[in-house]
Design a protein around this motif. Structure first.
Motif, PDB file in Angstrom:
ATOM      1  N   ILE A 177      59.516  16.033   2.849  1.00 41.16           N
ATOM      2  CA  ILE A 177      60.602  16.981   2.596  1.00 41.16           C
ATOM      3  C   ILE A 177      60.841  17.838   3.833  1.00 41.16           C
ATOM      4  O   ILE A 177      61.987  18.092   4.210  1.00 41.16           O
ATOM      5  CB  ILE A 177      60.307  17.830   1.344  1.00 41.16           C
ATOM      6  N   TYR A 178      59.779  18.247   4.496  1.00 41.58           N
ATOM      7  CA  TYR A 178      59.914  19.027   5.730  1.00 41.58           C
ATOM      8  C   TYR A 178      60.645  18.213   6.795  1.00 41.58           C
ATOM      9  O   TYR A 178      61.573  18.698   7.438  1.00 41.58           O
ATOM     10  CB  TYR A 178      58.529  19.449   6.226  1.00 41.58           C
ATOM     11  N   VAL A 179      60.228  16.977   6.992  1.00 44.46           N
ATOM     12  CA  VAL A 179      60.825  16.136   8.025  1.00 44.46           C
ATOM     13  C   VAL A 179      62.300  15.875   7.724  1.00 44.46           C
ATOM     14  O   VAL A 179      63.158  15.995   8.603  1.00 44.46           O
ATOM     15  CB  VAL A 179      60.036  14.810   8.173  1.00 44.46           C
ATOM     16  N   ILE A 180      62.603  15.525   6.491  1.00 48.00           N
ATOM     17  CA  ILE A 180      63.998  15.263   6.129  1.00 48.00           C
ATOM     18  C   ILE A 180      64.845  16.523   6.286  1.00 48.00           C
ATOM     19  O   ILE A 180      65.937  16.478   6.854  1.00 48.00           O
ATOM     20  CB  ILE A 180      64.089  14.703   4.699  1.00 48.00           C
ATOM     21  N   ALA A 181      64.342  17.651   5.814  1.00 52.02           N
ATOM     22  CA  ALA A 181      65.106  18.897   5.928  1.00 52.02           C
ATOM     23  C   ALA A 181      65.313  19.279   7.386  1.00 52.02           C
ATOM     24  O   ALA A 181      66.411  19.687   7.779  1.00 52.02           O
ATOM     25  CB  ALA A 181      64.392  20.015   5.186  1.00 52.02           C
ATOM     26  N   THR A 233      70.873  17.638  12.501  1.00 49.77           N
ATOM     27  CA  THR A 233      71.978  16.718  12.775  1.00 49.77           C
ATOM     28  C   THR A 233      73.162  16.936  11.843  1.00 49.77           C
ATOM     29  O   THR A 233      74.163  16.255  11.967  1.00 49.77           O
ATOM     30  CB  THR A 233      71.512  15.259  12.659  1.00 49.77           C
ATOM     31  N   ARG A 234      73.008  17.853  10.902  1.00 47.63           N
ATOM     32  CA  ARG A 234      74.057  18.205   9.945  1.00 47.63           C
ATOM     33  C   ARG A 234      74.459  17.040   9.039  1.00 47.63           C
ATOM     34  O   ARG A 234      75.613  16.930   8.633  1.00 47.63           O
ATOM     35  CB  ARG A 234      75.274  18.785  10.656  1.00 47.63           C
ATOM     36  N   VAL A 235      73.504  16.174   8.750  1.00 46.87           N
ATOM     37  CA  VAL A 235      73.742  15.091   7.797  1.00 46.87           C
ATOM     38  C   VAL A 235      73.704  15.690   6.399  1.00 46.87           C
ATOM     39  O   VAL A 235      72.759  16.394   6.047  1.00 46.87           O
ATOM     40  CB  VAL A 235      72.681  13.978   7.947  1.00 46.87           C
ATOM     41  N   LYS A 236      74.714  15.445   5.606  1.00 45.57           N
ATOM     42  CA  LYS A 236      74.807  16.044   4.273  1.00 45.57           C
ATOM     43  C   LYS A 236      74.206  15.158   3.187  1.00 45.57           C
ATOM     44  O   LYS A 236      73.700  15.640   2.201  1.00 45.57           O
ATOM     45  CB  LYS A 236      76.269  16.341   3.922  1.00 45.57           C
ATOM     46  N   LYS A 237      74.296  13.854   3.340  1.00 44.99           N
ATOM     47  CA  LYS A 237      73.821  12.943   2.299  1.00 44.99           C
ATOM     48  C   LYS A 237      72.480  12.348   2.713  1.00 44.99           C
ATOM     49  O   LYS A 237      72.414  11.368   3.434  1.00 44.99           O
ATOM     50  CB  LYS A 237      74.844  11.841   2.063  1.00 44.99           C
ATOM     51  N   ALA A 238      71.411  12.966   2.242  1.00 44.67           N
ATOM     52  CA  ALA A 238      70.068  12.528   2.591  1.00 44.67           C
ATOM     53  C   ALA A 238      69.388  11.833   1.415  1.00 44.67           C
ATOM     54  O   ALA A 238      68.191  11.595   1.454  1.00 44.67           O
ATOM     55  CB  ALA A 238      69.237  13.714   3.043  1.00 44.67           C
ATOM     56  N   GLY A 239      70.127  11.505   0.379  1.00 44.11           N
ATOM     57  CA  GLY A 239      69.543  10.932  -0.833  1.00 44.11           C
ATOM     58  C   GLY A 239      68.810   9.638  -0.605  1.00 44.11           C
ATOM     59  O   GLY A 239      67.696   9.440  -1.088  1.00 44.11           O
ATOM     60  N   ARG A 240      69.420   8.720   0.139  1.00 43.64           N
ATOM     61  CA  ARG A 240      68.762   7.427   0.394  1.00 43.64           C
ATOM     62  C   ARG A 240      67.519   7.596   1.249  1.00 43.64           C
ATOM     63  O   ARG A 240      66.513   6.945   1.011  1.00 43.64           O
ATOM     64  CB  ARG A 240      69.740   6.461   1.044  1.00 43.64           C
ATOM     65  N   ALA A 241      67.605   8.453   2.254  1.00 48.01           N
ATOM     66  CA  ALA A 241      66.443   8.697   3.102  1.00 48.01           C
ATOM     67  C   ALA A 241      65.313   9.313   2.285  1.00 48.01           C
ATOM     68  O   ALA A 241      64.140   8.945   2.453  1.00 48.01           O
ATOM     69  CB  ALA A 241      66.809   9.613   4.265  1.00 48.01           C
ATOM     70  N   PHE A 242      65.659  10.224   1.388  1.00 42.38           N
ATOM     71  CA  PHE A 242      64.643  10.834   0.529  1.00 42.38           C
ATOM     72  C   PHE A 242      64.020   9.790  -0.401  1.00 42.38           C
ATOM     73  O   PHE A 242      62.813   9.785  -0.608  1.00 42.38           O
ATOM     74  CB  PHE A 242      65.243  11.983  -0.277  1.00 42.38           C
TER      75      PHE A 242
END
Length: 173
Positions: free
Chosen positions: A131-135, A141-150
């Motif tokens: 969660i830290y890394v993704i956030a 990078t201002r990526v809004k859709k992180a659902g798949r990466a999560f």
């Protein structure tokens, strides 16, 4: 001899970098520009880090981790995962400091040479706070859709949990 050589490596690197920086004027300028960009990056991720810290505090205070551990212990024991490592498995993807605390507590209670202690050691060495890394990365990078990466990161954390238990049982049982 090895100790003497290893004690000289850090000073040698510092001297080499210093010689390059002061020999070439543009190298120092590159260093200053990199430091300036690093400060800009740090300032730009402050809101993301603040939101993450608030969310982690709320998660810890709510008792959600304890509830998750309570409900997963039976299932994990059935598939060969020691139930003692569940607090670590739940906190590792969320918070590195909470995971370190859970890891130390686990080693104090079951010992480092137990199956649970060895599984926990493998988890700590082979996983990260997703969660830290993704956030952090997606906030920068201002990526809004992180659902798949999560989702992929969560699946890799589960795979790490299962493989750590399997490999420890194969190599240490």
């Amino acid at each position: 001899m090895t100790e003497f050589i290893s004690s000289l490596i850090i000073p040698a690197v510092i001297l080499a970098v210093g010689a390059v920086m002061f020999r070439r004027a543009d190298a120092f300028e590159w260093f200053v520009r990199g430091a300036r960009d690093g400060m800009k990056t740090t300032v730009s991720i402050i809101p993301t880090m603040t939101a993450l810290m608030v969310a982690l505090s709320m998660f810890s205070a709510s008792g959600a981790a304890d509830l998750i551990v309570k409900y997963l212990s039976g299932v994990c024991s059935a598939v060969g995962i020691p139930s003692e490592i569940l607090p670590l498995a739940v906190t590792r993807p969320i918070s590195g400091s909470a995971a370190s605390s859970a890891f130390a507590e686990l080693l104090d209670s079951v010992g480092p040479d137990s199956i649970a202690g060895l599984c926990a050691s493998v988890i700590m060495g082979s996983s990260d706070t997703l969660i830290y890394v993704i956030a952090l990365y997606f906030g920068k990078t201002r990526v809004k859709k992180a659902g798949r990466a999560f989702l992929i990161a969560s699946l890799s954390a589960l795979l790490c949990l299962f493989l750590s238990s399997l490999l420890v049982r194969i190599f240490f049982s």
